[in-house]
Design an enzyme around this catalytic site. Structure first.
Site, PDB file in Angstrom:
ATOM      1  N   ASN A   6       0.877  -1.172  -0.106  1.00 24.04           N
ATOM      2  CA  ASN A   6       0.150   0.157  -0.070  1.00 24.04           C
ATOM      3  C   ASN A   6       0.745   1.261   0.032  1.00 24.04           C
ATOM      4  O   ASN A   6       0.313   2.554  -0.439  1.00 24.04           O
ATOM      5  CB  ASN A   6      -1.062   0.154   1.141  1.00 24.04           C
ATOM      6  CG  ASN A   6      -0.469  -0.108   2.450  1.00 24.04           C
ATOM      7  OD1 ASN A   6       0.596  -0.560   2.642  1.00 24.04           O
ATOM      8  ND2 ASN A   6      -1.145   0.548   3.404  1.00 24.04           N
ATOM      9  N   GLY A  33       2.293  -5.723   7.609  1.00 25.80           N
ATOM     10  CA  GLY A  33       1.158  -6.599   6.993  1.00 25.80           C
ATOM     11  C   GLY A  33       0.221  -6.949   8.069  1.00 25.80           C
ATOM     12  O   GLY A  33      -0.042  -6.416   8.917  1.00 25.80           O
ATOM     13  N   SER A  34      -0.412  -8.476   7.545  1.00 28.55           N
ATOM     14  CA  SER A  34      -1.503  -8.709   8.562  1.00 28.55           C
ATOM     15  C   SER A  34      -1.074  -9.434   9.603  1.00 28.55           C
ATOM     16  O   SER A  34      -0.028  -9.932   9.910  1.00 28.55           O
ATOM     17  CB  SER A  34      -2.101  -9.915   7.674  1.00 28.55           C
ATOM     18  OG  SER A  34      -1.403 -10.989   7.720  1.00 28.55           O
ATOM     19  N   GLU A  39       4.198  -4.068  12.282  1.00 36.51           N
ATOM     20  CA  GLU A  39       3.282  -3.189  12.198  1.00 36.51           C
ATOM     21  C   GLU A  39       2.039  -3.956  11.456  1.00 36.51           C
ATOM     22  O   GLU A  39       2.380  -4.131  10.269  1.00 36.51           O
ATOM     23  CB  GLU A  39       3.668  -1.810  11.475  1.00 36.51           C
ATOM     24  CG  GLU A  39       3.023  -0.666  11.515  1.00 36.51           C
ATOM     25  CD  GLU A  39       1.701  -0.691  10.643  1.00 36.51           C
ATOM     26  OE1 GLU A  39       0.545  -0.675  11.190  1.00 36.51           O
ATOM     27  OE2 GLU A  39       2.103  -0.086   9.418  1.00 36.51           O
ATOM     28  N   LEU A  40       0.960  -4.145  12.115  1.00 34.65           N
ATOM     29  CA  LEU A  40       0.004  -4.990  11.679  1.00 34.65           C
ATOM     30  C   LEU A  40      -1.272  -4.204  11.493  1.00 34.65           C
ATOM     31  O   LEU A  40      -1.207  -3.201  11.124  1.00 34.65           O
ATOM     32  CB  LEU A  40      -0.119  -6.108  12.605  1.00 34.65           C
ATOM     33  CG  LEU A  40       0.962  -6.859  13.067  1.00 34.65           C
ATOM     34  CD1 LEU A  40       0.877  -7.901  14.159  1.00 34.65           C
ATOM     35  CD2 LEU A  40       1.848  -7.494  11.905  1.00 34.65           C
ATOM     36  N   CYS A  80      -3.124   1.354   6.543  1.00 38.59           N
ATOM     37  CA  CYS A  80      -3.069   0.758   8.069  1.00 38.59           C
ATOM     38  C   CYS A  80      -4.094   1.555   8.801  1.00 38.59           C
ATOM     39  O   CYS A  80      -4.843   1.129   9.835  1.00 38.59           O
ATOM     40  CB  CYS A  80      -1.910   0.836   8.497  1.00 38.59           C
ATOM     41  SG  CYS A  80      -0.632  -0.321   7.592  1.00 38.59           S
ATOM     42  N   GLU A 121     -10.340  -5.832   9.930  1.00 38.81           N
ATOM     43  CA  GLU A 121      -9.674  -4.782   9.046  1.00 38.81           C
ATOM     44  C   GLU A 121     -10.262  -4.945   7.630  1.00 38.81           C
ATOM     45  O   GLU A 121      -9.939  -5.846   6.871  1.00 38.81           O
ATOM     46  CB  GLU A 121      -8.251  -4.815   8.945  1.00 38.81           C
ATOM     47  CG  GLU A 121      -7.595  -3.719   8.281  1.00 38.81           C
ATOM     48  CD  GLU A 121      -5.993  -3.786   8.239  1.00 38.81           C
ATOM     49  OE1 GLU A 121      -5.571  -2.720   8.441  1.00 38.81           O
ATOM     50  OE2 GLU A 121      -5.551  -5.005   8.464  1.00 38.81           O
TER      51      GLU A 121
END
Length: 478
Positions: free
Chosen positions: A156, A232-233, A252-253, A286, A379
């Site tokens: 992204n 990511g996830s 960083e999720l 995010c 999300e």
């Protein structure tokens, strides 16, 4: 279409290396083939780690001013080629061109911040005589690079989120192996060329696209890689952490960011901004605004004005200067969101505008959505927002906190006591008072709690994460 399709080999040891196989990279907007991209293997990753180990020794000896100069050079080179970079981003990610230019502007600044941090990375002196046992001792800390850092990045923000991995790592004196997202490798190859031109030692940056189950696992499990930084996830993040052993891991999720709009607030001041927060880059952010909680006294007016502003957004070709909304990153994601909207409707939700069509998710606004519907509790990563009323401020805080995530939240209020109350009670990594949760500048600490991640990004904070602290203590009593 009569054009030459670029072939992108692996980037290893400061140069290109042919891969055993390649795959077609297609535009999310048109479906046309835009490149043939190397598919890395476990053996490719092992070779990259070999070279990275050697480069890490070179980087560790590189003086801070030289590391800073390299990062400064990259910032300047990217500024010279900013329109080319934005076009790459629009091509591979279908990011509307005006939004793409904004990302490149941020990336230029991110590398500048990293250059600054390279110059001021330092330790501190310790007041040893604060303890009787510490008398006649002098102590200080120093920060050493970790060595090889493995970076796994999402689609992204393929320029700026890569910069948030590379910038701090090089500022601290590390080498990096970068595994870019499958859909957006072209930006990583582009930035690797800029670093080579800027004077980065060969092997200090290597770009290895490929399946996470092969190249990703090899990177995560190899003890020579001293840190993994991943965006990511949550599902993938948990897997990485379980496999990484004792190496450092920063994750960083996900998020389903919430916003509270308090009673008495002038909603006309924030309609455009909240629409921007919900739908910029089709919600594939995010900290995209996903849940809006509005005091009941303002609810009907806010919904009416929010929907009207949403319907003004223009859907079209991402290379068109007037486009606000373009194709989602994949048809799989479009299908997922379509099923989530259908589920919400089956649970009693109403779609006031939007929906899916072809490879598009139109800007979608839902009301009367139960908290357990997927569009609320998971999300979406799509241009979908839900709006709900509340009666008491604490009720709204509880609603925002009722989430597996905790990245950022926003609060619009004219009541200073409620602002401090929200700042204390909201279970998130960042609270934006009188702003939406989608706000971020690249020097601020950024990260979350719960399933939103572990550790902090933001150049200063990430640079510290990518170093090892060492204590040096002198005993003056010989």
């Amino acid at each position: 279409m009569n054009q030459i399709i670029p072939k992108k080999p692996l980037y290893i040891a400061g140069g290109t290396k042919e891969a055993a196989s390649y795959k077609e990279l297609r535009s999310p907007h048109s479906g046309e083939v835009i490149a043939e991209v190397a598919i890395g293997t476990r053996e490719d990753m092992k070779a990259a780690i070999d070279y990275a180990e050697e480069a890490a020794e070179v980087m560790a000896k590189l003086p801070a001013h030289k590391r800073a100069a390299i990062l400064q050079n990259v910032s300047l080179l990217l500024k010279e080629r900013k329109e080319e970079a934005a076009r790459i981003l629009t091509l591979e990610a279908a990011k509307p061109i005006t939004v793409a230019r904004g990302e490149i502007a941020r990336t230029i600044e991110t590398y500048q911040f990293a250059a600054d941090e390279a110059r001021r990375l330092h330790g501190e002196t310790i007041p040893m005589d604060a303890s009787a046992m510490g008398e006649n001792r002098i102590a200080y800390t120093v920060r050493h690079p970790l060595g090889v850092v493995g970076a796994i990045t999402p689609f992204n923000f393929p320029f700026n989120l890569v910069a948030h991995k590379l910038g701090p790592a090089f500022a601290a004196g590390n080498a990096v192996i970068l595994k870019p997202a499958d859909q957006t490798p072209l930006s990583s190859f582009f930035i690797a060329d800029l670093f080579a031109e800027a004077g980065l030692p060969a092997g200090a940056l290597q770009v290895i696209p490929g399946p996470g189950s092969e190249v990703g696992d090899e990177m995560v499990c190899d003890d020579r890689v001293k840190m993994i930084t991943f965006t990511g996830s949550p599902e993938v993040g948990k897997t990485i952490r379980s496999k990484a052993g004792l190496k450092r891991v920063v994750l960083e999720l996900g998020s389903n960011s919430g916003l509270i709009i308090d009673e008495g607030f002038d909603i006309d001041r924030i309609i455009k901004r909240t629409v921007t927060g919900a739908f910029t880059f089709m919600g594939q952010v995010c900290i995209s605004l996903q849940r809006i909680y509005v005091h009941r006294s303002l609810y009907n007016e806010f919904v009416e004005k929010f929907v009207a502003e949403t319907q003004n957004l223009r859907i079209g070709d991402p290379q068109d200067e007037t486009t606000d909304i373009a194709a989602l990153i994949s048809q799989k994601d479009v299908d997922r969101i379509a099923s989530w909207i259908e589920e919400a409707e089956a649970l009693g939700a109403k779609v006031l505008t939007g929906g899916t069509e072809g490879n598009l998710v139109k800007p979608t606004v839902l009301v009367d959505v139960p908290p357990h519907a997927k569009v609320s509790c998971q999300e979406t990563f799509a241009p979908v927002v839900i709006i709900s009323p509340f009666d008491s401020f604490d009720e709204a805080i509880d609603a925002v906190n009722d989430s597996r995530y905790g990245l950022q939240a926003g609060v619009y209020t004219d009541n200073i006591e409620r602002a401090f109350h929200a700042a204390e009670r909201l279970e998130v990594g960042g609270v934006m008072i009188n702003d939406f949760p989608t706000f971020r500048v690249d020097q601020m600490p950024y990260g979350g709690v719960k399933e939103s991640g572990v550790g902090r990004e933001g150049i200063k904070y990430a640079t510290e994460e990518m170093t090892e602290m060492k204590l040096v203590c002198f005993n003056r009593n010989k």
